[in-house]
Design a protein around this motif. Sequence first.
Motif, mmCIF file in Angstrom:
data_model
loop_
_atom_site.group_PDB
_atom_site.id
_atom_site.type_symbol
_atom_site.label_atom_id
_atom_site.label_comp_id
_atom_site.label_asym_id
_atom_site.label_seq_id
_atom_site.Cartn_x
_atom_site.Cartn_y
_atom_site.Cartn_z
ATOM 1 N N GLY A 196 0.838 -1.177 0.000
ATOM 2 C CA GLY A 196 0.000 0.000 0.000
ATOM 3 C C GLY A 196 0.881 1.237 0.000
ATOM 4 N N GLY A 197 0.253 2.409 0.173
ATOM 5 C CA GLY A 197 1.039 3.636 0.296
ATOM 6 C C GLY A 197 1.275 4.388 -0.977
ATOM 7 N N SER A 198 0.644 3.961 -2.095
ATOM 8 C CA SER A 198 0.897 4.573 -3.392
ATOM 9 C C SER A 198 2.405 4.550 -3.671
ATOM 10 C CB SER A 198 0.320 5.998 -3.421
ATOM 11 O OG SER A 198 0.354 6.530 -4.724
ATOM 12 N N ALA A 199 2.929 5.516 -4.391
ATOM 13 C CA ALA A 199 4.349 5.482 -4.749
ATOM 14 C C ALA A 199 5.260 5.521 -3.529
ATOM 15 C CB ALA A 199 4.678 6.643 -5.687
ATOM 16 N N TYR A 200 4.774 6.079 -2.413
ATOM 17 C CA TYR A 200 5.580 6.072 -1.197
ATOM 18 C C TYR A 200 5.872 4.645 -0.733
ATOM 19 C CZ TYR A 200 4.206 11.010 -0.732
ATOM 20 O OH TYR A 200 3.997 12.349 -0.940
ATOM 21 N N GLY A 201 4.948 3.734 -0.994
ATOM 22 C CA GLY A 201 5.093 2.364 -0.531
ATOM 23 C C GLY A 201 6.209 1.586 -1.194
ATOM 24 N N LEU A 202 6.796 2.130 -2.264
ATOM 25 C CA LEU A 202 7.926 1.457 -2.896
ATOM 26 C C LEU A 202 9.117 1.352 -1.949
ATOM 27 C CD1 LEU A 202 7.732 3.038 -6.464
ATOM 28 C CD2 LEU A 202 7.195 0.677 -5.830
ATOM 29 N N ALA A 203 9.127 2.177 -0.894
ATOM 30 C CA ALA A 203 10.200 2.095 0.102
ATOM 31 C C ALA A 203 10.214 0.742 0.795
ATOM 32 C CB ALA A 203 10.049 3.212 1.131
ATOM 33 N N ALA A 204 9.060 0.072 0.857
ATOM 34 C CA ALA A 204 9.008 -1.241 1.501
ATOM 35 C C ALA A 204 9.909 -2.236 0.784
ATOM 36 C CB ALA A 204 7.567 -1.754 1.540
ATOM 37 N N ALA A 205 10.027 -2.107 -0.536
ATOM 38 C CA ALA A 205 10.896 -3.003 -1.292
ATOM 39 C C ALA A 205 12.363 -2.797 -0.927
ATOM 40 C CB ALA A 205 10.688 -2.807 -2.788
ATOM 41 N N CYS A 206 12.728 -1.562 -0.592
ATOM 42 C CA CYS A 206 14.104 -1.300 -0.143
ATOM 43 C C CYS A 206 14.388 -2.048 1.153
ATOM 44 C CB CYS A 206 14.325 0.194 0.046
ATOM 45 S SG CYS A 206 14.197 1.163 -1.468
ATOM 46 N N GLY A 207 13.420 -2.016 2.073
ATOM 47 C CA GLY A 207 13.582 -2.744 3.325
ATOM 48 C C GLY A 207 13.658 -4.237 3.098
ATOM 49 N N PRO B 59 3.691 2.079 4.279
ATOM 50 C CA PRO B 59 4.724 1.066 4.507
ATOM 51 C C PRO B 59 6.083 1.595 4.061
ATOM 52 C CG PRO B 59 2.819 0.127 3.402
ATOM 53 C CD PRO B 59 2.639 1.612 3.368
ATOM 54 N N GLY B 60 7.094 1.381 4.915
ATOM 55 C CA GLY B 60 8.445 1.833 4.599
ATOM 56 C C GLY B 60 9.442 0.705 4.703
ATOM 57 N N THR B 61 10.708 1.064 4.881
ATOM 58 C CA THR B 61 11.761 0.049 4.914
ATOM 59 C C THR B 61 11.579 -0.918 6.084
ATOM 60 O OG1 THR B 61 13.172 1.599 6.139
ATOM 61 C CG2 THR B 61 13.442 1.518 3.746
#
Length: 323
Positions: free
Chosen positions: A72-83, A122-124
């Motif tokens: 989730g989180g729209s484009a911000y949620g791409l940070a989860a992939a970094c984590g 969702p973040g790292t």
Amino acid sequence: MSRIDGAAFPIAGVFAASVSNHEAGTGCTAIVCPEGATGAVDVRGGAPATRETDLLRPEETVSKLHCVVLSGGSAYGLAAACGAAEELERRGIGLDVGVGVVPIVSSACVFDLACGSPDVRPGTAEGALAVARALDERDRELEAGNHGAGCGCTVGKLRGPAHAMKGGLGRATAGSGELVCCAIAAVNAFGNVVDPKDGIPVAGTLSNEGRPLDLAGSLAAHSDHVPFLRTNTTISCVVTNASLTKAQATKVAQISADAYAHAIKPTHTTNDGDTIFVMATGEVEATVDEVGMLATRALEEAIVDGVRSAEGAYGFPAVSDLE
């Protein structure tokens, strides 16, 4: 064909888990293959939020995918992939580049900022935790509905949020002999989710009487105001134990998109970011058409499961509220 009960996938060497923030209405889901799976992707929506999709083209040199993150989180949620990538690196999982490993992590996100708290995404930390849970809690059931990437999903937004319904995370599997295809989908569609067998709406845009509308006719006939733009997406991952090349896996992803057309009306709109990843672990010989047929069946059921498993939340009713 049956739903997945218990384990996330009945495929050896693949694990999945979610992290959910129910208060904020968001979360992420990680599908992990530590040994690497042949990866592919098909993007058909007009508003995708994705990471590492170019790398999955058949002509590119990296063929193994270690993790898909649906967030989730729209484009911000791409940070989860970094984590997720950082957690895999800590465990020594990834492409050996001589001086260490580089985990190959692809991702797609849904827009869920209108649910819960728009400034919580969702973040790292969440991406790393989802991977850790997938690898360390392998007997844990992957929950459907308001969990992970499905936490803040909604469907049927043609008439705006007042007439929309709750979507969610769905999962299903289809098999033939030793060949297995599993699907996980975060269902956040602009359109209605319908029963693929008869086209009858299961969840979606509600009439003034509180029942899902049949959108078979003109969209303009049902719309009484301008819908939110680029705030919708159904994102999925299909995992199979078939032996496929990148080109073959890409074709399976393309065939699997038929599931969206069968179960979502309308689909692949300019307001959706529809994306399908494929991970093939390589144990069973099968034709592309065999795999594509099973993948489509599994994904159809996963999409319907996403709305049937959802619970009403954030002011959006669920299927169970209408029954």
